[in-house]
Scaffold this active site. Sequence first.
Site, PDB file in Angstrom:
ATOM      1  CD  GLU A  46      -2.940  -0.614  -0.111  1.00  0.00           C
ATOM      2  OE1 GLU A  46      -3.106   0.313  -0.486  1.00  0.00           O
ATOM      3  OE2 GLU A  46      -3.592  -1.831  -0.506  1.00  0.00           O
ATOM      4  N   GLY A  90      10.147   6.959  -6.499  1.00  0.00           N
ATOM      5  CA  GLY A  90       9.950   8.501  -6.136  1.00  0.00           C
ATOM      6  C   GLY A  90       9.235   8.689  -4.793  1.00  0.00           C
ATOM      7  CE1 TYR A  91       4.979  12.644  -5.281  1.00  0.00           C
ATOM      8  CE2 TYR A  91       5.194  10.918  -6.420  1.00  0.00           C
ATOM      9  CZ  TYR A  91       4.552  11.928  -6.265  1.00  0.00           C
ATOM     10  OH  TYR A  91       3.927  12.636  -7.295  1.00  0.00           O
ATOM     11  CE1 TYR A 129      -6.839   3.223  -0.345  1.00  0.00           C
ATOM     12  CE2 TYR A 129      -4.406   3.177   0.135  1.00  0.00           C
ATOM     13  CZ  TYR A 129      -5.688   2.568  -0.451  1.00  0.00           C
ATOM     14  OH  TYR A 129      -5.562   1.594  -1.341  1.00  0.00           O
ATOM     15  CG  ASP A 147      -8.098   3.334  -4.550  1.00  0.00           C
ATOM     16  OD1 ASP A 147      -9.165   3.321  -4.818  1.00  0.00           O
ATOM     17  OD2 ASP A 147      -7.315   2.736  -4.967  1.00  0.00           O
ATOM     18  CB  CYS A 200     -15.414   1.895 -13.191  1.00  0.00           C
ATOM     19  SG  CYS A 200     -16.248   3.209 -13.273  1.00  0.00           S
TER      20      CYS A 200
HETATM   21 FE1  SF4 Z   1     -18.466   2.151 -14.122  1.00  0.00          FE
HETATM   22 FE2  SF4 Z   1     -19.807   1.736 -15.982  1.00  0.00          FE
HETATM   23 FE3  SF4 Z   1     -19.962   0.069 -13.799  1.00  0.00          FE
HETATM   24 FE4  SF4 Z   1     -21.076   2.451 -13.804  1.00  0.00          FE
HETATM   25  S1  SF4 Z   1     -21.515   0.765 -15.132  1.00  0.00           S
HETATM   26  S2  SF4 Z   1     -19.753   1.611 -12.315  1.00  0.00           S
HETATM   27  S3  SF4 Z   1     -19.592   3.731 -15.079  1.00  0.00           S
HETATM   28  S4  SF4 Z   1     -17.921   0.607 -15.303  1.00  0.00           S
END
Ligand code: SF4
Length: 358
Positions: A46, A90-91, A129, A147, A200
């Site tokens: 992490e 880094g950091y 976090y 995150d 996503c």
């Molecule tokens: Fe993300 Fe699409 Fe799932 Fe909505 S439906 S949480 S925009 S991947």
Amino acid sequence: MSRTKKTDVKGLQAGLLGWFDRHRRIMPWRAAKGKRANPYHVWLSEIMLQQTTVVTVGPYFMKFIGLWPTVGDLAAAKLDDVLTAWAGLGYYARARNLHKCAQAVTSLHGGKFPADEQTLLELPGIGPYTAAAIASIAFDRPAVAVDGNVERVVSRFLNIEEPLPLSKPSIRDGAAMLAAGNPRPGDFTQAFMELGATVCTPRKPRCGLCPWQQDCKARKAGNAEELPRKLPKKAKPAKFGKVYWITNAKGQVMIQKRTDKGLYEGMYQLPTTTWLTDKKAAAGLGLDFLQDKGAKALGASVKHSFTHFDLNLEIWQYSGRATKLPAGGVWVYPDELGGYALPSLMQKAVRLAAGAAG
Ligand code: SF4
């Protein structure tokens, strides 16, 4: 938060956990399905993953657990060796805090990471976090680790239009609502992040593969890719300076340990002038300890972006009369440079300088 009913939340949690069971990625620090993770591995990964990708972290993680198999071993290591092993990630304040934290876990907690968020938060380098991630992933305690991946999933799932960072409290509430009472806190935390990292994604989210697609508000609104919105960033100031590839008659190159507090403290660099925002003034600076004026520009420069400024260092070469070493200076053969903690900015400078100087 009343935007999603309790019964729906249970279904969403089951959907996400089922998806994770089918698609979880194998990572060196991740426990096998149904097994409890090693808290030392969770903490180390992490800290390394802050601001860095899984692909970059993998070899560093393996190097660290090879050199220091337990948190006690890391606590007993020399800071110089830790910084050298960290060089390129880094950091560097994180590496110093990593070492301090290992020492605190060893001296205050008998070499065992505490399990609750509050006690974890008292350790060096552990913020909200990381405390939540360790409490949930390593100890299966209910905790909400938000995150960048989770921020993106929640912004889209709830169609939060308010820009970051103003939307952080709403996102946190949304994440807490979606995680509340889930039966497997450690897996849920990882699943939430994994959904953001692999499905996503910032660009072109793969909604067709998402376990939450039926209820996702941004997908329905057609604006998923625009979220999360962000306030425009302020332009960063630029700084300028010169960095020197100084060689002696033996073919050794001069590096110098930084002793001043702050940026790159305790690490090595090629000697450099002070970094100034005034480009003209920076061009007029040189190194006091060079004994003649024989330094020449190599026509190359190295650029690096820090959190608060962008840097442009012109590379200069000097192989004139023997020069006395400045404070912290050492002569090393170029093939020995890997044994010194050179930040990635300086590694770039070394590559360019060695190439251009021939
Ligand atoms: Fe993300 Fe699409 Fe799932 Fe909505 S439906 S949480 S925009 S991947």
